[in-house]
Design a protein around this motif. Structure first.
Motif, mmCIF file in Angstrom:
data_model
loop_
_atom_site.group_PDB
_atom_site.id
_atom_site.type_symbol
_atom_site.label_atom_id
_atom_site.label_comp_id
_atom_site.label_asym_id
_atom_site.label_seq_id
_atom_site.Cartn_x
_atom_site.Cartn_y
_atom_site.Cartn_z
ATOM 1 N N LEU A 334 50.339 45.173 43.218
ATOM 2 C CA LEU A 334 48.965 45.091 42.748
ATOM 3 C C LEU A 334 48.084 45.992 43.604
ATOM 4 C CD1 LEU A 334 48.617 41.221 42.227
ATOM 5 C CD2 LEU A 334 49.124 42.955 40.511
ATOM 6 N N ALA A 335 47.113 46.577 42.953
ATOM 7 C CA ALA A 335 46.136 47.413 43.654
ATOM 8 C C ALA A 335 44.814 46.650 43.716
ATOM 9 C CB ALA A 335 45.953 48.746 42.946
ATOM 10 N N VAL A 336 44.387 46.311 44.921
ATOM 11 C CA VAL A 336 43.157 45.552 45.112
ATOM 12 C C VAL A 336 42.251 46.347 46.036
ATOM 13 C CG1 VAL A 336 42.133 43.397 45.908
ATOM 14 C CG2 VAL A 336 44.377 43.377 44.782
ATOM 15 N N ILE A 374 42.203 44.894 33.252
ATOM 16 C CA ILE A 374 42.791 45.047 34.584
ATOM 17 C C ILE A 374 41.775 45.613 35.560
ATOM 18 C CG2 ILE A 374 44.548 46.290 35.890
ATOM 19 C CD1 ILE A 374 46.364 46.107 33.480
ATOM 20 N N LYS A 375 41.002 46.589 35.102
ATOM 21 C CA LYS A 375 39.977 47.185 35.964
ATOM 22 C C LYS A 375 38.926 46.148 36.346
ATOM 23 C CE LYS A 375 36.721 51.066 36.138
ATOM 24 N NZ LYS A 375 36.188 52.229 35.397
ATOM 25 N N ASN A 378 40.438 43.685 38.933
ATOM 26 C CA ASN A 378 40.511 44.289 40.258
ATOM 27 C C ASN A 378 39.136 44.385 40.915
ATOM 28 O OD1 ASN A 378 43.281 44.597 40.157
ATOM 29 N ND2 ASN A 378 43.185 46.658 39.284
ATOM 30 N N LEU A 381 38.228 40.909 42.166
ATOM 31 C CA LEU A 381 38.961 40.575 43.387
ATOM 32 C C LEU A 381 38.383 41.311 44.596
ATOM 33 C CD1 LEU A 381 42.649 40.594 42.050
ATOM 34 C CD2 LEU A 381 41.254 38.605 42.664
ATOM 35 N N ALA A 382 38.038 42.590 44.378
ATOM 36 C CA ALA A 382 37.459 43.356 45.480
ATOM 37 C C ALA A 382 36.124 42.774 45.914
ATOM 38 C CB ALA A 382 37.297 44.819 45.065
#
Length: 401
Positions: A334-336, A374-375, A378, A381-382
């Motif tokens: 995952l990219a966070v 998804i964007k 993310n 989450l950020a």
């Protein structure tokens, strides 16, 4: 001192002596009464005996089929005392007032569990099979199987598959015979079973019980096949090894006749009935076509002792995916907030804490999110990771400053 002397007392006239008890009745009336009572008892006993003799055959005829309707009718003819005695000595399983599991008094851990019923009676087995509905899950067809072998291996594979089709389903409709061949090839490609046609068919045949296809251990091979039906079985086997797919049974790996009720049936997905056979597949991902990644290994002439004495890992033993070289678990990246992290997904209910997954297959409980979603996730989450901790508002018991 005065002395009193009674001399010559005058007799009392007209004394009558009365008896202390009443005189008994003559003996003849008592004898007559006893004889009458004895005769009445004999007549009553004779009537009871005649009734019992007349009723006994009917009771035997009703109780012989052991149908619930007949037993209910017989119970209606009993008085409360008789019914209480009958229920007390009933060998069937009853609910326990202490909340213990049904059948706790007869549970034996060293024996295969059962339903407490005689499943060898066809009518009882059919009733048990009818209690469980067919699954509403979709039946996905398998990929065609093409036997990549010639010479002796090809001939032996053809014969073993023909034997399975003939001895398991010679009198079934053509679709039912084709479905049996499909099950054999499905097992060949499943990671839990041997990797040759003959090994799949004869797995467990050296065991007294537990052979995977009953004809290999019940003496059926001692009887020569009927020529016409044998030729049809050979044609069906030849077509199956050339890519024919039976879509109605999909990824089925198990089946049984509807007049038997095996203990393992409720542990699998009940898919379809074709003819007299009911077909099943594994539960979960290992029952889907994506799990059938095994490759044909050949060596039809050699069946190892381990295979001949083997058991079905799904219904008779425990599957060891790691021992069979099937990897477990998976990783998710995952990219966070611009940072890439990799996570291991584990399942504590499997060997080593990781549940076996089918490589290349994703089983998501929900639909796949879009790129925009998804964007957005993310970004949320950020924001959560970068936001300061919420101030104490006193709701958790702390005092406001």
């Amino acid at each position: 001192m005065a002395r009193f002397v009674l001399q010559n007392p005058a007799p009392v006239a007209n004394w009558k002596i009365r008896p202390a008890v009443k005189p008994t009745l003559p003996r003849k009336p008592w004898i007559a009464a006893a004889m009458a009572i004895t005769a009445a008892a004999a007549v009553t006993w004779g009537c009871v005996e005649v009734y019992a003799r007349a009723k006994a055959p009917a009771l035997g005829e009703e109780a012989e089929p052991l149908s619930y309707r007949a037993i209910t009718r017989l119970k209606g003819e009993m008085d409360p005392a008789m019914l209480a005695v009958a229920n007390r000595h009933d060998i069937g399983r009853h609910a326990d007032l202490w909340g213990r599991p049904i059948g706790w008094t007869t549970l034996e851990l060293d024996k295969v569990p059962d339903l407490g019923l005689d499943t060898e009676i066809p009518e009882t087995a059919q009733e048990i099979n009818g209690l469980r509905a067919f699954s509403k899950l979709p039946i996905r067809p398998m990929r065609p199987f093409h036997l990549a072998a010639g010479g002796s291996d090809g001939a032996r594979a053809q014969r073993c598959l023909s034997e399975a089709v003939y001895y398991e389903s010679a009198r079934e409709p053509q679709l039912g015979r084709e479905a049996v061949a499909q099950v054999v090839l499905n097992r060949l490609r499943h990671p839990a079973y041997p990797k040759s046609v003959c090994a799949v068919v004869y797995q467990g045949s050296a065991r007294a019980t537990g052979c995977q296809f009953s004809f290999t251990c019940d003496g059926s091979l001692a009887y020569a096949p009927e020529p016409g039906l044998w030729r049809q079985a050979q044609d069906i086997a030849r077509r199956a090894l050339s890519g024919h797919v039976v879509k109605v049974v999909g990824s089925a790996t198990h089946y049984h006749a509807n007049y038997v009720a095996p203990y393992w049936a409720p542990t699998l997905v009940k898919m379809k009935q074709v003819g007299l056979h009911i077909f099943y597949r594994w539960t979960g991902p290992w029952g889907e076509p994506g799990a059938f990644t095994g490759r044909y290994a050949g060596g039809e002439a050699y069946i190892s002792p381990a295979v001949l004495g083997g058991i079905d890992p799904r219904t008779q033993g425990l599957l060891d995916p790691e021992g069979q070289g099937v990897p477990g678990g998976r990783q998710i990246t995952l990219a966070v907030a611009g940072e890439v992290r990799t996570y291991n997904v584990a399942d504590a209910g499997s060997v080593g804490g990781e549940k076996t997954r089918v490589l290349g297959t994703l089983y998501a409980p929900r639909r796949k999110p879009t790129a925009a979603e998804i964007k957005e996730i993310n970004a949320s989450l950020a924001a959560m990771e970068g936001a300061p901790a919420p101030a104490n508002d006193g709701q958790d018991g702390g005092a406001l400053q």
